[in-house]
Design an enzyme around this catalytic site. Structure first.
Site, short mmCIF file in Angstrom:
data_model
loop_
_atom_site.label_atom_id
_atom_site.label_comp_id
_atom_site.label_asym_id
_atom_site.label_seq_id
_atom_site.Cartn_x
_atom_site.Cartn_y
_atom_site.Cartn_z
N ASP A 108 0.86 -1.19 0.00
CA ASP A 108 0.00 0.00 0.00
C ASP A 108 0.89 1.24 0.00
O ASP A 108 0.74 2.14 0.84
CB ASP A 108 -0.91 -0.02 1.23
CG ASP A 108 -2.12 0.90 1.07
OD1 ASP A 108 -2.41 1.30 -0.08
OD2 ASP A 108 -2.75 1.23 2.09
N MET A 109 1.80 1.30 -0.95
CA MET A 109 2.84 2.33 -0.96
C MET A 109 2.40 3.59 -1.72
O MET A 109 3.11 4.07 -2.60
CB MET A 109 4.13 1.76 -1.56
CG MET A 109 4.74 0.65 -0.72
SD MET A 109 6.29 0.00 -1.39
CE MET A 109 7.38 1.41 -1.13
#
Length: 373
Positions: A108-109
């Site tokens: 979830d960058m």
């Protein structure tokens, strides 16, 4: 519909549902955070805040306070004299290290979860928070993905076609030369261009169109990885538009393949399993004699043919005829949101798809009286 089956929509939705529900468990997120922190404990690439376990519960997560510049604040980074090229290169290295070295990647960058430590602007590093969504691959998927990427980097499209057939990502009756030709037409415009002239989002759309033409099935276990790669593209564009992703990633992949796929890897694996094999060798003659004493199945069941001995026969029950070797056991084996205590999580026993030498060696043990076959 056939298209829905090709896209594996039920598996993708199930993975998404599982991921969303696990995001609500903050103790799970704390475990993910602690593991990611441990993975990069001695690394200059990434810092992950410490978890205060005595204050953390399923609905409360307490982390160390961090001080950094949001990755999306390019003006602030430039004002501090940050080496943006080095930062962009480190972003690519951090991603590939998580996927291939640790097999535990932050999935979830987006910019809200990434900060930059500019204590030394000439040597910047990343700070990551919000580790609720973590991805992992099976050893088998790691291997095929790494060799596919390296083949792409080397523009070896014949190898790309061969690997797609071998892995079962395209049907086994696909014309490899036609697939090679289409992939070449798709990929050649990408090479020798800076990142600001390449859209990986557009490339994926074109790849999916190609996949439809060749009836290539979507791999649910790679969806999180693909999403994360798109985030990396966006960060790289914002930080240093001239970044050459291929130039940065290729040396890493060459080292990984040499270490994990080549002769050196085979020797290391043999050395690891050698004590177990040697322990069972004295029992091998008894096993051979036992097998020789058992009459062939055709003699045990006269009148019955050798079902399953031909390609696509009944002996392949439970396996997809287009990919009898791999496809059936890959279904539903998606990326996991995990922590070290999870069964099946990376680092917790044997991962799905990984090899269990004990299982194979146990088959060598002669059965005792009354022991089931």
């Amino acid at each position: 519909s056939r298209e829905a089956r090709r896209l594996h929509l039920p598996e993708v939705v199930e993975d998404y549902e599982r991921t969303i529900l696990l995001e609500l468990d903050l103790q799970q997120e704390a475990s993910n955070t602690a593991r990611l922190r441990a993975n990069f404990a001695e690394s200059p690439l990434l810092y992950v805040p410490r978890v205060y376990w005595n204050l953390t519960r399923r609905n409360v997560l307490v982390l160390e306070r961090i001080d950094g510049v949001p990755i999306g604040d390019i003006e602030a980074l430039e004002a501090r004299g940050t080496d943006l090229k080095k930062l962009a290169d480190r972003g690519v290295e951090t991603f590939f290290t998580q996927v291939f070295e640790h097999n535990f990647f932050h999935a979830d960058m987006h910019p809200g979860n990434i900060f930059v430590d500019v204590t030394d602007p000439a040597d910047p590093s990343y700070i990551a928070i919000d580790c609720a969504i973590i991805g992992s691959l099976t050893r088998e998927d790691q291997d095929y993905l790494a060799r596919n990427l390296l083949a792409f980097f080397n523009r070896d499209y014949a190898e790309v076609a061969r690997l797609h057939l071998e892995s079962g990502w395209i049907p086994e009756d696909t014309d490899p030369h036609a697939f090679e030709r289409v992939i070449k037409e798709l990929c050649e415009p990408i090479f020798a261009k800076p990142l600001n002239e390449i859209s990986f989002g557009l490339f994926l759309v074109q790849l999916f169109d190609t996949a439809r033409e060749f009836d290539m099935e979507i791999q649910p276990q790679l969806v999180l990885l693909q999403k994360t790669l798109l985030y990396i593209e966006g960060l790289g564009r914002a930080l240093y538009p001239q970044l050459d992703l291929w130039e940065t990633a290729k040396p890493f992949m060459e080292r990984w393949v040499a270490d994990h796929v080549g002769p050196a890897a085979a020797l290391r694996e043999f050395a690891e399993y050698a004590p177990l094999i040697l322990e069972q060798l004295p029992r091998l003659p008894a096993l051979v004699l036992r097998r020789l004493a058992v009459p062939p199945r055709s003699e045990q069941n006269p009148g019955k043919g050798r079902r399953g001995s031909h390609r696509g026969g009944a002996g392949r029950q439970g396996r997809d005829p287009r990919n009898p070797r791999r496809r059936a056991d890959r279904r539903g084996r998606g990326p996991v949101v995990s922590h070290p205590g999870d069964a099946g999580a990376p680092g917790a026993g044997t991962r799905p798809g990984s090899r269990d030498p004990g299982r194979a060696l146990r088959r060598l043990r002669p059965r005792g009286e009354g022991e089931p076959r």
